[in-house]
Enzyme design. Sequence first.
Site, PDB file in Angstrom:
ATOM      1  N   ASP A 179     -43.543  68.341 -54.811  1.00 12.27           N
ATOM      2  CA  ASP A 179     -43.861  67.737 -53.517  1.00 12.27           C
ATOM      3  C   ASP A 179     -42.604  67.547 -52.675  1.00 12.27           C
ATOM      4  OD1 ASP A 179     -46.620  67.508 -53.495  1.00 12.27           O
ATOM      5  OD2 ASP A 179     -46.637  65.527 -54.402  1.00 12.27           O
ATOM      6  N   ILE A 180     -41.551  67.031 -53.291  1.00 10.77           N
ATOM      7  CA  ILE A 180     -40.326  66.745 -52.544  1.00 10.77           C
ATOM      8  C   ILE A 180     -39.686  68.030 -52.027  1.00 10.77           C
ATOM      9  CG2 ILE A 180     -37.963  65.871 -52.775  1.00 10.77           C
ATOM     10  CD1 ILE A 180     -39.161  63.719 -54.670  1.00 10.77           C
TER      11      ILE A 180
END
Length: 396
Positions: A179-180
């Site tokens: 996600d990051i």
Amino acid sequence: MGALSGLKVLDLSRVLAGPWASQCLADFGAEVIKVERPQSGDDTRRWGPPYMADNHGDPTQESAYFASTNRGKKSVCIDMHSDQGQQQLKALATDADIVIENFKVGGAAKYGLDYQSLAAINPRIIYCSITGFGQDGPMASRPGYDFLVQAMGGLMSVTGAADGEAGAGPQKVGVALTDIMTGLYATIGILAAVNERHQSGLGQYIDLALLDVTAATLANQASNFLLGGKTPTRLGNAHPNIVPYQSFVVADGHCIVAVGNDSQFQRYVEVLGLAELAEDADYASNEQRVLNRDALVPLLQRRMLDKGRDQWLAEFAAAGVPAGPINTIDEVFEHPQIIARQMKIDVAHPLNDSLTLVANPIKMSRTPAEYVLPPPMLGQHTEQVLAMLCSVDDGR
């Protein structure tokens, strides 16, 4: 004036990847309007405990998770299922530079908020869609989550102890790294589109998939397979292409040694009292050390047990050998280097005058990141933002 001052972002995303991108933009001066569902808001508002404490030390209903990825934004509650809400969002998009969303494929079109609809009223709009698997392909319609994609994208296959070792088995990374990284790639793509717009005057559509990003960030492991023809496996804390570049057990715990070249290896084995290994043809070059790791590493490990962590680290530092402790997160934020780099910041929140957050790591000399707004409370800016829309409609 931040580096991105003047850019307006309409953030329709939630959870982590999209909000991570919009927080990065906000840190450097972009105006970010975070659109949330009335009453419930972003899912991560409820992902606790822990929750932020108020000025009296009592827990609030603001989760630490939400606080980690939503500073610098204005929260506006709009019901996009309603005709009025859709009109409000289109009005906001008319004045926006950037839209970020993470609906399922086709989800935004149901509300008239897809790229084609918004580009028709604002040709300069830069529209970034974040999904698990992208806008096309056999899995496009399926939902994707970080944990799922870490597994599907191969990251877990190279993370964890090797087969035959204690605790062997695939492991996810300890943070939602897919996600990051997707949020960071989204930021890069958005700013690339902003720069191109200076020439064309037009916006464009950005299609980002968690699975694509995971494959891209396999980096040397992917290249090892594509060029070397061998599928990488789990090596625990060891490195597939560099030896010794791993953790070692010492007399009182563990430490990391990160030898990146042959001269560092020579200094490392001198500290260990094993200088002869640097002259051994099986170990003199990194290539040979990789090929002969199974023989070399046990020799090093036995000697590493002779002393404690701090003693070894002091000797390695004096000799210029890259090495370090395995810090816990509390130790990280007490570390003098982290303190010197001002990686902890305090931001005034309506419920907490000194909310502590992690700083943006990008250090710019003239237009540094600024932390003007705290993570917003649900709907905190609804009246303010919608009143501005009314003023525009009235010609004021």
